[in-house]
Design a protein around this motif. Structure first.
Motif, PDB file in Angstrom:
ATOM      1  N   ASP A 251       0.901  -1.240   0.222  1.00  0.00           N
ATOM      2  CA  ASP A 251       0.095   0.099   0.126  1.00  0.00           C
ATOM      3  C   ASP A 251       0.896   1.019   0.383  1.00  0.00           C
ATOM      4  O   ASP A 251       0.899   2.261  -0.756  1.00  0.00           O
ATOM      5  CB  ASP A 251      -1.277   0.104   1.215  1.00  0.00           C
ATOM      6  N   ASP A 252       1.877   0.892   0.940  1.00  0.00           N
ATOM      7  CA  ASP A 252       2.685   1.986   0.725  1.00  0.00           C
ATOM      8  C   ASP A 252       3.516   2.911  -0.862  1.00  0.00           C
ATOM      9  O   ASP A 252       3.709   3.900  -1.247  1.00  0.00           O
ATOM     10  CB  ASP A 252       3.666   2.085   2.141  1.00  0.00           C
ATOM     11  N   LYS A 253       3.887   1.483  -1.377  1.00  0.00           N
ATOM     12  CA  LYS A 253       4.728   1.894  -2.405  1.00  0.00           C
ATOM     13  C   LYS A 253       3.521   2.230  -3.649  1.00  0.00           C
ATOM     14  O   LYS A 253       4.190   3.120  -4.574  1.00  0.00           O
ATOM     15  CB  LYS A 253       5.010   0.504  -3.319  1.00  0.00           C
ATOM     16  N   ALA A 254       2.116   1.708  -3.066  1.00  0.00           N
ATOM     17  CA  ALA A 254       1.052   1.961  -4.489  1.00  0.00           C
ATOM     18  C   ALA A 254       1.026   3.385  -3.793  1.00  0.00           C
ATOM     19  O   ALA A 254       0.930   4.367  -5.330  1.00  0.00           O
ATOM     20  CB  ALA A 254      -0.070   1.383  -4.252  1.00  0.00           C
ATOM     21  N   VAL A 255       1.363   4.038  -2.616  1.00  0.00           N
ATOM     22  CA  VAL A 255       0.976   5.620  -2.867  1.00  0.00           C
ATOM     23  C   VAL A 255       1.971   6.644  -2.970  1.00  0.00           C
ATOM     24  O   VAL A 255       2.133   7.167  -3.886  1.00  0.00           O
ATOM     25  CB  VAL A 255       0.551   6.297  -1.916  1.00  0.00           C
ATOM     26  N   LEU A 256       2.845   5.748  -3.088  1.00  0.00           N
ATOM     27  CA  LEU A 256       4.821   6.609  -3.853  1.00  0.00           C
ATOM     28  C   LEU A 256       4.150   6.240  -4.858  1.00  0.00           C
ATOM     29  O   LEU A 256       4.735   7.684  -5.028  1.00  0.00           O
ATOM     30  CB  LEU A 256       5.694   6.113  -3.100  1.00  0.00           C
ATOM     31  N   ARG A 257       3.723   5.606  -5.564  1.00  0.00           N
ATOM     32  CA  ARG A 257       3.898   5.292  -6.965  1.00  0.00           C
ATOM     33  C   ARG A 257       3.058   6.600  -7.507  1.00  0.00           C
ATOM     34  O   ARG A 257       3.457   7.468  -8.365  1.00  0.00           O
ATOM     35  CB  ARG A 257       3.422   3.920  -7.370  1.00  0.00           C
ATOM     36  N   ARG A 258       1.382   6.630  -6.788  1.00  0.00           N
ATOM     37  CA  ARG A 258       0.540   7.748  -7.282  1.00  0.00           C
ATOM     38  C   ARG A 258       1.451   8.806  -7.154  1.00  0.00           C
ATOM     39  O   ARG A 258       1.050  10.050  -7.985  1.00  0.00           O
ATOM     40  CB  ARG A 258      -0.983   7.451  -6.725  1.00  0.00           C
ATOM     41  N   ILE A 259       2.003   9.675  -5.896  1.00  0.00           N
ATOM     42  CA  ILE A 259       2.521  10.976  -6.118  1.00  0.00           C
ATOM     43  C   ILE A 259       3.591  10.756  -6.802  1.00  0.00           C
ATOM     44  O   ILE A 259       3.586  12.179  -7.376  1.00  0.00           O
ATOM     45  CB  ILE A 259       2.773  10.970  -4.563  1.00  0.00           C
ATOM     46  N   ALA A 260       4.211   9.980  -7.233  1.00  0.00           N
ATOM     47  CA  ALA A 260       5.672  10.094  -8.003  1.00  0.00           C
ATOM     48  C   ALA A 260       5.090  10.628  -9.731  1.00  0.00           C
ATOM     49  O   ALA A 260       5.076  10.918 -10.533  1.00  0.00           O
ATOM     50  CB  ALA A 260       6.260   9.075  -7.979  1.00  0.00           C
ATOM     51  N   GLU A 261       3.885   9.355 -10.215  1.00  0.00           N
ATOM     52  CA  GLU A 261       2.970   9.902 -11.150  1.00  0.00           C
ATOM     53  C   GLU A 261       1.874  11.390 -11.266  1.00  0.00           C
ATOM     54  O   GLU A 261       2.957  12.121 -12.294  1.00  0.00           O
ATOM     55  CB  GLU A 261       1.851   9.124 -11.448  1.00  0.00           C
ATOM     56  N   GLY A 262       1.722  11.989 -10.092  1.00  0.00           N
ATOM     57  CA  GLY A 262       1.305  12.962 -10.341  1.00  0.00           C
ATOM     58  C   GLY A 262       2.449  13.960 -10.193  1.00  0.00           C
ATOM     59  O   GLY A 262       2.159  15.222 -11.024  1.00  0.00           O
ATOM     60  N   VAL A 263       3.386  13.729  -9.732  1.00  0.00           N
ATOM     61  CA  VAL A 263       5.048  14.756  -9.871  1.00  0.00           C
ATOM     62  C   VAL A 263       5.248  14.487 -11.008  1.00  0.00           C
ATOM     63  O   VAL A 263       5.535  16.340 -11.557  1.00  0.00           O
ATOM     64  CB  VAL A 263       5.825  14.697  -9.436  1.00  0.00           C
ATOM     65  N   ASP A 264       5.140  14.172 -11.918  1.00  0.00           N
ATOM     66  CA  ASP A 264       5.360  13.793 -13.329  1.00  0.00           C
ATOM     67  C   ASP A 264       4.139  14.260 -13.716  1.00  0.00           C
ATOM     68  O   ASP A 264       5.381  15.193 -14.845  1.00  0.00           O
ATOM     69  CB  ASP A 264       5.519  12.249 -13.949  1.00  0.00           C
ATOM     70  N   ARG A 265       3.541  14.661 -14.019  1.00  0.00           N
ATOM     71  CA  ARG A 265       2.176  15.177 -14.277  1.00  0.00           C
ATOM     72  C   ARG A 265       2.592  17.019 -14.501  1.00  0.00           C
ATOM     73  O   ARG A 265       1.719  17.113 -15.125  1.00  0.00           O
ATOM     74  CB  ARG A 265       0.920  14.988 -14.464  1.00  0.00           C
ATOM     75  N   LEU A 266       2.974  17.160 -13.366  1.00  0.00           N
ATOM     76  CA  LEU A 266       3.093  18.792 -12.799  1.00  0.00           C
ATOM     77  C   LEU A 266       4.389  18.784 -13.538  1.00  0.00           C
ATOM     78  O   LEU A 266       4.354  20.304 -13.991  1.00  0.00           O
ATOM     79  CB  LEU A 266       3.284  18.782 -11.485  1.00  0.00           C
ATOM     80  N   ALA A 267       4.852  18.397 -13.527  1.00  0.00           N
ATOM     81  CA  ALA A 267       6.816  18.683 -14.476  1.00  0.00           C
ATOM     82  C   ALA A 267       6.180  18.727 -15.419  1.00  0.00           C
ATOM     83  O   ALA A 267       6.570  19.937 -15.920  1.00  0.00           O
ATOM     84  CB  ALA A 267       7.394  17.874 -13.733  1.00  0.00           C
ATOM     85  N   ALA A 268       5.142  17.538 -15.723  1.00  0.00           N
ATOM     86  CA  ALA A 268       5.563  17.840 -17.948  1.00  0.00           C
ATOM     87  C   ALA A 268       3.794  19.439 -18.384  1.00  0.00           C
ATOM     88  O   ALA A 268       4.332  19.824 -19.237  1.00  0.00           O
ATOM     89  CB  ALA A 268       5.186  16.348 -17.817  1.00  0.00           C
ATOM     90  N   ALA A 269       3.871  19.784 -17.344  1.00  0.00           N
ATOM     91  CA  ALA A 269       2.154  20.972 -17.955  1.00  0.00           C
ATOM     92  C   ALA A 269       3.205  21.615 -17.623  1.00  0.00           C
ATOM     93  O   ALA A 269       2.989  22.899 -17.669  1.00  0.00           O
ATOM     94  CB  ALA A 269       1.369  20.741 -16.964  1.00  0.00           C
ATOM     95  N   ILE A 270       4.708  22.074 -17.152  1.00  0.00           N
ATOM     96  CA  ILE A 270       5.011  23.012 -16.829  1.00  0.00           C
ATOM     97  C   ILE A 270       5.674  23.627 -17.898  1.00  0.00           C
ATOM     98  O   ILE A 270       6.223  22.821 -18.583  1.00  0.00           O
ATOM     99  CB  ILE A 270       6.363  23.068 -15.550  1.00  0.00           C
TER     100      ILE A 270
END
Length: 58
Positions: A4-23
């Motif tokens: 569960d912790d790994k899944a949460v960290l993966r979702r956070i990392a994906e969100g950060v990747d999307r934010l970085a791509a949107a800048i």
């Protein structure tokens, strides 16, 4: 760390990747120069057209 912790960290990392791509990436200096040149040429074209139209009425 459990699954569960790994899944949460993966979702956070994906969100950060999307934010970085949107800048938006900063434009290169060459593209800025081309933009300024295009603006100047466009303004000169409009002035030339206006001068022709004014010349018709003189």
């Amino acid at each position: 760390m459990d699954a569960d912790d790994k899944a949460v960290l993966r979702r956070i990392a994906e969100g950060v990747d999307r934010l970085a791509a949107a800048i938006p990436k900063p434009e290169s200096k060459v593209m800025r120069v081309f933009g300024v040149i295009a603006t100047i040429v466009g303004a000169a074209g409009v002035i030339a057209i206006a001068d022709n139209v004014v010349g018709w009425f003189k």
